[in-house]
Design a protein around this motif. Structure first.
Motif, PDB file in Angstrom:
ATOM      1  N   HIS A 154     -17.419 -49.398 -11.294  1.00 21.28           N
ATOM      2  CA  HIS A 154     -16.447 -50.458 -11.558  1.00 21.28           C
ATOM      3  C   HIS A 154     -16.151 -51.350 -10.358  1.00 21.28           C
ATOM      4  N   ASN A 155     -16.736 -51.088  -9.215  1.00 26.53           N
ATOM      5  CA  ASN A 155     -16.523 -51.954  -8.054  1.00 26.53           C
ATOM      6  C   ASN A 155     -16.930 -53.389  -8.380  1.00 26.53           C
ATOM      7  N   SER A 156     -18.060 -53.567  -9.044  1.00 30.61           N
ATOM      8  CA  SER A 156     -18.495 -54.925  -9.393  1.00 30.61           C
ATOM      9  C   SER A 156     -17.557 -55.558 -10.418  1.00 30.61           C
ATOM     10  N   HIS A 157     -16.932 -54.726 -11.255  1.00 31.72           N
ATOM     11  CA  HIS A 157     -15.973 -55.217 -12.244  1.00 31.72           C
ATOM     12  C   HIS A 157     -14.787 -55.894 -11.564  1.00 31.72           C
ATOM     13  N   LEU A 158     -14.359 -55.313 -10.448  1.00 26.38           N
ATOM     14  CA  LEU A 158     -13.203 -55.848  -9.728  1.00 26.38           C
ATOM     15  C   LEU A 158     -13.528 -57.103  -8.938  1.00 26.38           C
ATOM     16  N   HIS A 159     -14.803 -57.410  -8.796  1.00 28.35           N
ATOM     17  CA  HIS A 159     -15.215 -58.592  -8.049  1.00 28.35           C
ATOM     18  C   HIS A 159     -15.807 -59.682  -8.946  1.00 28.35           C
ATOM     19  N   LEU A 160     -15.491 -59.620 -10.237  1.00 25.67           N
ATOM     20  CA  LEU A 160     -15.926 -60.678 -11.146  1.00 25.67           C
ATOM     21  C   LEU A 160     -15.245 -61.989 -10.774  1.00 25.67           C
ATOM     22  N   GLN A 161     -15.805 -63.073 -11.238  1.00 29.72           N
ATOM     23  CA  GLN A 161     -15.232 -64.392 -10.976  1.00 29.72           C
ATOM     24  C   GLN A 161     -14.116 -64.659 -11.986  1.00 29.72           C
ATOM     25  N   PHE A 162     -12.880 -64.487 -11.555  1.00 29.37           N
ATOM     26  CA  PHE A 162     -11.712 -64.785 -12.382  1.00 29.37           C
ATOM     27  C   PHE A 162     -11.087 -66.086 -11.890  1.00 29.37           C
ATOM     28  N   SER A 163     -10.113 -66.613 -12.628  1.00 27.10           N
ATOM     29  CA  SER A 163      -9.400 -67.798 -12.159  1.00 27.10           C
ATOM     30  C   SER A 163      -8.681 -67.444 -10.851  1.00 27.10           C
ATOM     31  N   SER A 164      -8.315 -68.452 -10.098  1.00 27.83           N
ATOM     32  CA  SER A 164      -7.770 -68.233  -8.749  1.00 27.83           C
ATOM     33  C   SER A 164      -6.491 -67.400  -8.731  1.00 27.83           C
ATOM     34  N   HIS A 165      -5.707 -67.428  -9.798  1.00 27.79           N
ATOM     35  CA  HIS A 165      -4.461 -66.673  -9.793  1.00 27.79           C
ATOM     36  C   HIS A 165      -4.521 -65.402 -10.653  1.00 27.79           C
ATOM     37  N   THR A 166      -5.686 -65.086 -11.207  1.00 31.93           N
ATOM     38  CA  THR A 166      -5.865 -63.854 -11.974  1.00 31.93           C
ATOM     39  C   THR A 166      -6.294 -62.749 -11.035  1.00 31.93           C
ATOM     40  N   LYS A 167      -5.673 -61.588 -11.185  1.00 31.40           N
ATOM     41  CA  LYS A 167      -5.977 -60.471 -10.284  1.00 31.40           C
ATOM     42  C   LYS A 167      -6.313 -59.224 -11.088  1.00 31.40           C
ATOM     43  N   PRO A 168      -7.534 -58.689 -10.911  1.00 29.04           N
ATOM     44  CA  PRO A 168      -7.847 -57.404 -11.541  1.00 29.04           C
ATOM     45  C   PRO A 168      -7.344 -56.270 -10.645  1.00 29.04           C
ATOM     46  N   ILE A 169      -6.777 -55.247 -11.246  1.00 32.72           N
ATOM     47  CA  ILE A 169      -6.256 -54.109 -10.499  1.00 32.72           C
ATOM     48  C   ILE A 169      -6.792 -52.825 -11.145  1.00 32.72           C
ATOM     49  N   ALA A 170      -7.329 -51.940 -10.314  1.00 37.78           N
ATOM     50  CA  ALA A 170      -7.801 -50.645 -10.806  1.00 37.78           C
ATOM     51  C   ALA A 170      -6.775 -49.589 -10.428  1.00 37.78           C
ATOM     52  N   THR A 174      -2.350 -61.934 -14.993  1.00 35.78           N
ATOM     53  CA  THR A 174      -2.433 -63.387 -14.909  1.00 35.78           C
ATOM     54  C   THR A 174      -1.053 -63.996 -15.098  1.00 35.78           C
ATOM     55  N   PRO A 175      -0.507 -64.612 -14.064  1.00 38.21           N
ATOM     56  CA  PRO A 175       0.773 -65.309 -14.242  1.00 38.21           C
ATOM     57  C   PRO A 175       0.536 -66.684 -14.871  1.00 38.21           C
ATOM     58  N   GLY A 176       1.565 -67.249 -15.435  1.00 36.53           N
ATOM     59  CA  GLY A 176       1.472 -68.590 -15.989  1.00 36.53           C
ATOM     60  C   GLY A 176       2.851 -69.225 -16.044  1.00 36.53           C
ATOM     61  N   ASN A 177       2.896 -70.534 -16.018  1.00 36.40           N
ATOM     62  CA  ASN A 177       4.179 -71.246 -16.127  1.00 36.40           C
ATOM     63  C   ASN A 177       4.729 -71.188 -17.543  1.00 36.40           C
ATOM     64  N   THR A 178       3.842 -71.031 -18.506  1.00 35.76           N
ATOM     65  CA  THR A 178       4.248 -70.897 -19.905  1.00 35.76           C
ATOM     66  C   THR A 178       3.464 -69.735 -20.509  1.00 35.76           C
ATOM     67  N   PRO A 179       3.959 -69.157 -21.595  1.00 30.28           N
ATOM     68  CA  PRO A 179       3.196 -68.081 -22.237  1.00 30.28           C
ATOM     69  C   PRO A 179       1.799 -68.520 -22.678  1.00 30.28           C
ATOM     70  N   SER A 180       1.668 -69.746 -23.174  1.00 33.57           N
ATOM     71  CA  SER A 180       0.353 -70.204 -23.629  1.00 33.57           C
ATOM     72  C   SER A 180      -0.612 -70.379 -22.456  1.00 33.57           C
ATOM     73  N   VAL A 230      -4.172 -68.278 -22.184  1.00 24.92           N
ATOM     74  CA  VAL A 230      -5.494 -68.895 -22.018  1.00 24.92           C
ATOM     75  C   VAL A 230      -6.237 -68.259 -20.847  1.00 24.92           C
ATOM     76  N   ASP A 231      -5.571 -68.123 -19.702  1.00 24.07           N
ATOM     77  CA  ASP A 231      -6.214 -67.537 -18.530  1.00 24.07           C
ATOM     78  C   ASP A 231      -6.531 -66.055 -18.733  1.00 24.07           C
ATOM     79  N   THR A 232      -5.633 -65.345 -19.407  1.00 23.58           N
ATOM     80  CA  THR A 232      -5.872 -63.929 -19.668  1.00 23.58           C
ATOM     81  C   THR A 232      -7.050 -63.740 -20.606  1.00 23.58           C
ATOM     82  N   ASN A 233      -7.133 -64.539 -21.644  1.00 23.89           N
ATOM     83  CA  ASN A 233      -8.259 -64.447 -22.582  1.00 23.89           C
ATOM     84  C   ASN A 233      -9.584 -64.773 -21.893  1.00 23.89           C
ATOM     85  N   ALA A 234      -9.569 -65.731 -20.978  1.00 27.60           N
ATOM     86  CA  ALA A 234     -10.784 -66.054 -20.227  1.00 27.60           C
ATOM     87  C   ALA A 234     -11.181 -64.881 -19.338  1.00 27.60           C
TER      88      ALA A 234
END
Length: 95
Positions: free
Chosen positions: A31-47, A56-62, A66-70
């Motif tokens: 899973h090391n490679s899983h944690l280094h996938l290309q996510f959006s700049s403010h998305t953080k994977p945590i093991a 994934t934080p966002g200013n609005t739920p929508s 969107v960022d979480t689904n991506a």
């Protein structure tokens, strides 16, 4: 984990048993490679233990949705490419 039975013995043919001595190290390697996938700049994977969280934080739920689904689509593609199945009944999305 794929297991076959032969004369009442369990033979592991892929992966390793939960609770085994090798399990944590093999999980880290896999899973090391899983944690280094290309996510959006403010998305953080945590093991943590044997779980992966995609936060994934966002200013609005929508916006967060969107960022979480991506990020989730990215993680699902990684899992498919690495022949890993997740248990959807244990997967949760929280706001």
């Amino acid at each position: 984990l794929q297991v076959s039975t032969y004369k009442s013995e369990m033979i592991v043919t892929k992966g390793c048993r939960q609770g085994s001595y090798c399990g944590p190290g093999l999980w880290n390697i896999m899973h090391n490679s899983h944690l280094h996938l290309q996510f959006s700049s403010h998305t953080k994977p945590i093991a943590y233990e044997d779980n992966i969280w995609i936060m994934t934080p966002g200013n609005t739920p929508s916006e967060a949705e969107v960022d979480t689904n991506a990020g989730r689509a990215n993680a699902v593609k990684w899992a498919t490419d690495n022949k890993i199945q997740s248990n959807d009944s244990k997967s949760k999305a929280m706001l």
